[in-house]
Design a protein around this motif. Sequence first.
Motif, PDB file in Angstrom:
ATOM      1  N   HIS A 295       1.278  -1.181   0.029  1.00 16.99           N
ATOM      2  CA  HIS A 295       0.543  -0.005  -0.045  1.00 16.99           C
ATOM      3  C   HIS A 295       0.544   0.975  -0.078  1.00 16.99           C
ATOM      4  CE1 HIS A 295       0.633   0.712   4.099  1.00 16.99           C
ATOM      5  NE2 HIS A 295       1.017  -0.419   4.448  1.00 16.99           N
ATOM      6  N   VAL A 296       0.286   2.035  -0.680  1.00 20.83           N
ATOM      7  CA  VAL A 296       0.825   3.435  -0.911  1.00 20.83           C
ATOM      8  C   VAL A 296       1.690   3.769   0.482  1.00 20.83           C
ATOM      9  CG1 VAL A 296      -0.233   4.314  -2.687  1.00 20.83           C
ATOM     10  CG2 VAL A 296      -1.202   5.244   0.383  1.00 20.83           C
ATOM     11  N   GLY A 297       0.942   3.530   1.982  1.00 22.78           N
ATOM     12  CA  GLY A 297       2.301   3.926   2.585  1.00 22.78           C
ATOM     13  C   GLY A 297       3.437   3.522   3.244  1.00 22.78           C
TER      14      GLY A 297
ATOM     15  N   PHE B 247      -5.753  -3.435  -2.689  1.00 27.89           N
ATOM     16  CA  PHE B 247      -5.673  -3.805  -2.277  1.00 27.89           C
ATOM     17  C   PHE B 247      -5.097  -2.719  -1.259  1.00 27.89           C
ATOM     18  CE2 PHE B 247      -3.683  -5.514  -5.989  1.00 27.89           C
ATOM     19  CZ  PHE B 247      -3.500  -6.546  -5.186  1.00 27.89           C
ATOM     20  N   GLY B 248      -4.413  -2.496   0.341  1.00 26.35           N
ATOM     21  CA  GLY B 248      -4.850  -1.468   1.234  1.00 26.35           C
ATOM     22  C   GLY B 248      -6.249  -1.082   1.500  1.00 26.35           C
ATOM     23  N   ARG B 249      -5.914   0.162   2.233  1.00 29.79           N
ATOM     24  CA  ARG B 249      -7.261   0.908   2.472  1.00 29.79           C
ATOM     25  C   ARG B 249      -7.742   0.933   1.331  1.00 29.79           C
ATOM     26  NH1 ARG B 249      -5.240   6.042   5.771  1.00 29.79           N
ATOM     27  NH2 ARG B 249      -3.900   4.905   7.261  1.00 29.79           N
ATOM     28  N   THR B 250      -7.941   0.814   0.229  1.00 28.90           N
ATOM     29  CA  THR B 250      -9.442   0.869  -0.857  1.00 28.90           C
ATOM     30  C   THR B 250     -10.217  -0.683  -0.405  1.00 28.90           C
ATOM     31  OG1 THR B 250      -7.882   2.051  -1.993  1.00 28.90           O
ATOM     32  CG2 THR B 250      -9.371   0.420  -2.955  1.00 28.90           C
ATOM     33  N   ALA B 251      -8.903  -1.628  -0.105  1.00 32.72           N
ATOM     34  CA  ALA B 251      -9.962  -2.967  -0.232  1.00 32.72           C
ATOM     35  C   ALA B 251     -10.454  -3.341   1.492  1.00 32.72           C
ATOM     36  CB  ALA B 251      -8.760  -4.113  -0.669  1.00 32.72           C
ATOM     37  N   LEU B 252      -9.617  -2.600   2.965  1.00 32.93           N
ATOM     38  CA  LEU B 252      -9.862  -2.495   3.885  1.00 32.93           C
ATOM     39  C   LEU B 252     -10.087  -1.757   4.311  1.00 32.93           C
ATOM     40  CD1 LEU B 252      -6.699  -4.640   4.075  1.00 32.93           C
ATOM     41  CD2 LEU B 252      -8.891  -5.791   3.826  1.00 32.93           C
ATOM     42  N   ASP B 253     -10.779  -0.604   4.383  1.00 30.61           N
ATOM     43  CA  ASP B 253     -10.717   0.330   5.366  1.00 30.61           C
ATOM     44  C   ASP B 253     -12.664   0.614   5.292  1.00 30.61           C
ATOM     45  OD1 ASP B 253     -11.835   3.078   5.867  1.00 30.61           O
ATOM     46  OD2 ASP B 253      -9.520   2.925   6.693  1.00 30.61           O
ATOM     47  N   SER B 254     -12.834   1.014   6.600  1.00 33.57           N
ATOM     48  CA  SER B 254     -13.972   0.664   6.670  1.00 33.57           C
ATOM     49  C   SER B 254     -14.903   2.171   5.680  1.00 33.57           C
ATOM     50  CB  SER B 254     -14.837   1.452   8.274  1.00 33.57           C
ATOM     51  OG  SER B 254     -14.444   2.965   7.939  1.00 33.57           O
TER      52      SER B 254
ATOM     53  N   SER C 108     -15.761   0.653  -0.657  1.00 27.08           N
ATOM     54  CA  SER C 108     -16.491   0.827  -1.038  1.00 27.08           C
ATOM     55  C   SER C 108     -17.157  -0.236  -1.678  1.00 27.08           C
ATOM     56  CB  SER C 108     -16.452   0.288  -3.485  1.00 27.08           C
ATOM     57  OG  SER C 108     -15.771   1.967  -3.724  1.00 27.08           O
ATOM     58  N   LYS C 109     -18.663  -1.070  -1.326  1.00 33.09           N
ATOM     59  CA  LYS C 109     -19.683  -1.974  -0.881  1.00 33.09           C
ATOM     60  C   LYS C 109     -18.656  -3.460  -1.694  1.00 33.09           C
ATOM     61  CE  LYS C 109     -23.809   0.076   0.780  1.00 33.09           C
ATOM     62  NZ  LYS C 109     -25.221   0.977   0.243  1.00 33.09           N
ATOM     63  N   ASP C 110     -18.246  -2.983  -2.150  1.00 28.77           N
ATOM     64  CA  ASP C 110     -17.818  -4.294  -3.902  1.00 28.77           C
ATOM     65  C   ASP C 110     -17.016  -4.906  -4.083  1.00 28.77           C
ATOM     66  OD1 ASP C 110     -17.848  -2.154  -5.280  1.00 28.77           O
ATOM     67  OD2 ASP C 110     -17.308  -3.607  -6.815  1.00 28.77           O
ATOM     68  N   ALA C 111     -16.081  -3.767  -2.639  1.00 28.30           N
ATOM     69  CA  ALA C 111     -14.769  -3.991  -3.221  1.00 28.30           C
ATOM     70  C   ALA C 111     -14.033  -5.157  -1.982  1.00 28.30           C
ATOM     71  CB  ALA C 111     -13.548  -2.712  -2.379  1.00 28.30           C
ATOM     72  N   ALA C 112     -13.052  -5.754  -2.448  1.00 26.88           N
ATOM     73  CA  ALA C 112     -12.521  -6.948  -1.308  1.00 26.88           C
ATOM     74  C   ALA C 112     -11.475  -6.859  -1.749  1.00 26.88           C
ATOM     75  CB  ALA C 112     -13.124  -8.373  -1.417  1.00 26.88           C
ATOM     76  N   TYR C 113      -9.852  -7.448  -0.328  1.00 28.97           N
ATOM     77  CA  TYR C 113      -8.826  -7.472  -1.318  1.00 28.97           C
ATOM     78  C   TYR C 113      -8.612  -8.730  -2.330  1.00 28.97           C
ATOM     79  CZ  TYR C 113      -3.715  -6.715   0.587  1.00 28.97           C
ATOM     80  OH  TYR C 113      -2.357  -6.561   0.300  1.00 28.97           O
ATOM     81  N   GLY C 114      -7.859  -8.256  -2.778  1.00 25.47           N
ATOM     82  CA  GLY C 114      -7.275  -9.182  -3.858  1.00 25.47           C
ATOM     83  C   GLY C 114      -8.828  -9.341  -5.447  1.00 25.47           C
ATOM     84  N   LYS C 115      -9.746  -8.284  -5.398  1.00 27.49           N
ATOM     85  CA  LYS C 115     -10.862  -8.176  -6.160  1.00 27.49           C
ATOM     86  C   LYS C 115     -10.391  -7.457  -7.030  1.00 27.49           C
ATOM     87  CE  LYS C 115     -15.347  -8.390  -7.130  1.00 27.49           C
ATOM     88  NZ  LYS C 115     -17.342  -7.818  -5.775  1.00 27.49           N
TER      89      LYS C 115
ATOM     90  N   PRO D 107      -1.566  -4.542   9.346  1.00 24.30           N
ATOM     91  CA  PRO D 107      -2.761  -5.132   9.129  1.00 24.30           C
ATOM     92  C   PRO D 107      -3.041  -5.071   7.487  1.00 24.30           C
ATOM     93  CG  PRO D 107      -2.750  -2.683  10.525  1.00 24.30           C
ATOM     94  CD  PRO D 107      -1.223  -3.187   9.716  1.00 24.30           C
ATOM     95  N   LEU D 108      -2.446  -3.479   6.774  1.00 25.45           N
ATOM     96  CA  LEU D 108      -2.797  -3.819   5.102  1.00 25.45           C
ATOM     97  C   LEU D 108      -2.221  -4.371   4.196  1.00 25.45           C
ATOM     98  CD1 LEU D 108      -3.018   0.524   5.223  1.00 25.45           C
ATOM     99  CD2 LEU D 108      -4.833  -1.334   5.559  1.00 25.45           C
ATOM    100  N   ILE D 109      -1.736  -5.571   4.649  1.00 20.99           N
ATOM    101  CA  ILE D 109      -1.008  -6.289   4.272  1.00 20.99           C
ATOM    102  C   ILE D 109      -1.692  -7.524   3.898  1.00 20.99           C
ATOM    103  CG2 ILE D 109       1.410  -7.586   3.139  1.00 20.99           C
ATOM    104  CD1 ILE D 109       3.046  -5.200   3.386  1.00 20.99           C
ATOM    105  N   LYS D 110      -1.635  -8.468   3.274  1.00 25.88           N
ATOM    106  CA  LYS D 110      -3.093 -10.235   3.290  1.00 25.88           C
ATOM    107  C   LYS D 110      -1.879 -10.386   2.059  1.00 25.88           C
ATOM    108  CE  LYS D 110      -5.952  -7.805   5.541  1.00 25.88           C
ATOM    109  NZ  LYS D 110      -5.960  -8.232   7.234  1.00 25.88           N
ATOM    110  N   SER D 111      -1.965 -12.015   3.210  1.00 26.87           N
ATOM    111  CA  SER D 111      -0.457 -13.619   2.567  1.00 26.87           C
ATOM    112  C   SER D 111      -1.699 -14.145   1.508  1.00 26.87           C
ATOM    113  CB  SER D 111       0.081 -14.392   3.642  1.00 26.87           C
ATOM    114  OG  SER D 111      -0.949 -14.456   4.389  1.00 26.87           O
ATOM    115  N   HIS D 112      -2.633 -13.322   0.934  1.00 27.56           N
ATOM    116  CA  HIS D 112      -3.320 -13.996  -0.533  1.00 27.56           C
ATOM    117  C   HIS D 112      -3.833 -12.753  -1.879  1.00 27.56           C
ATOM    118  CE1 HIS D 112      -6.867 -12.412   2.281  1.00 27.56           C
ATOM    119  NE2 HIS D 112      -6.961 -12.061   1.026  1.00 27.56           N
ATOM    120  N   ALA D 113      -4.300 -13.026  -2.539  1.00 28.37           N
ATOM    121  CA  ALA D 113      -4.717 -12.399  -3.720  1.00 28.37           C
ATOM    122  C   ALA D 113      -6.104 -13.445  -4.227  1.00 28.37           C
ATOM    123  CB  ALA D 113      -4.010 -12.049  -4.688  1.00 28.37           C
TER     124      ALA D 113
END
Length: 312
Positions: free
Chosen positions: A46-48, A72-79, A82-89, A205-211
Motif C-alpha cells: 500500500h502507499v503508506g 489492495f490497502g485501504r481501498t480494499a480494507l478500510d471502513s 466501496s461496498k463491492d471492494a475486497a482484497y485481491g478483487k 494490517p494492510l498487507i494480506k498473504s493472499h490474492a
Amino acid sequence: MASEDPAYTEAWLAGFDGHQFYTRTYRAATSPPRAVLLFLHGFAEHVGRHEHEHTYWAARGITVFAMDERGFGRTALDSKRSKDAAYGKTCHELEMRDIEFWVRYLRKEYPDAPLFLMGHSMGGALALAFPTQSRPPPSTETVEMLSGVVSSSPLIILVNQPAKLLRGLGGYAAKIIPWVPFPAKVSPEDLSHDPAVNNAVDPDPLIKSHATFRQLGDMLNRGEDVLNNGPTHWPKKLPILIVHGDADKVTSHKASEQFIDRLDAEDKKLTLFPGGYHELTNEPDGVKEKFWDECIAWIHQRALAPGALAKL
C-alpha cells in the motif's frame, strides 16, 4: 473528504466507475511543481510503505499522487471502502481503466506541469503495460499526456515463475471462481537488506498473504505480454527508465534487460543496482537515496526538455 498531514494530503476519491480509492498527495516544495508523478505500488502492499520516498521527492519539486490500488490497502480494507471492494478483487482491464482515469484526473489538476507515470513491482509492470495499448487500450490522447515512464523492479517475470501446469489450473479457476482467495505470500526477507523494514511486513494490517485467482492470473499474464508484445507497441517518443537490483530475489532483472533491449524508443535507459534487492526504496547504506536521486534527476531532465508540454 480530505485531511491534512505535514507530509501529505489524504482523500477518498471516486474512480471512473465510482469505486472509492484511498489517495495521498505529496505536494512539491516548489510552486509550481517541476513535475507531477502518478505512482502505482506493488503487489500486496500500500502507499503508506512509500511515505519516506514520496516525502523525499516532494522536497525536490515533484508532486506525487498515489493511491491504494483497487483490491489492495485501504481501498480494499478500510471502513470507507466501496461496498463491492475486497482484497485481491481486481483484474487487468479495470487496472488499465483506473490508470487512464487518474492520468486524466492529474492532467486537469495540474494542466501546466509535466506528468510522469511510475510503478514498483506489480505497479512497475502496470506502468509498462499502460502505454503499449494493452487491453483495453488507453486513448492515444491519454498516453500523450505523459512526459515519461519510470518502472522499478517491474514484475515482468518472477524469479521463481510458477510451472505452466499450475498456471493453467489457476487460469481455469479464474474463470470459475475468480474472486476466491488464494495463498500468495512474498517472503519479507527477500524484499530488502533492512531487517527493520522486512520485519514490519507481516504485522502490517494492510498487507494480506493472499490474492484471488483472477488477480494473480492477470498479473502473471500481464508480465509475459509486456515482454513479448510491449516493445513493439511502445510509443517511440515516450521516454522510459527502468531501475532494478541485480540481486532481486522476487522479480527478474534479466527480464528488464530483455524488455529494454527489444524496445525501439528514442529515449530509454536501464539502471541496475549491484547487489540490490527487490525494494530499492528500502535498501540501507545510502542505496535508497541513490535510487531516488537517479529517478528524480531523470524526471527533472525530461521535465525541462523542449516539447515536454507541447502535446497539451
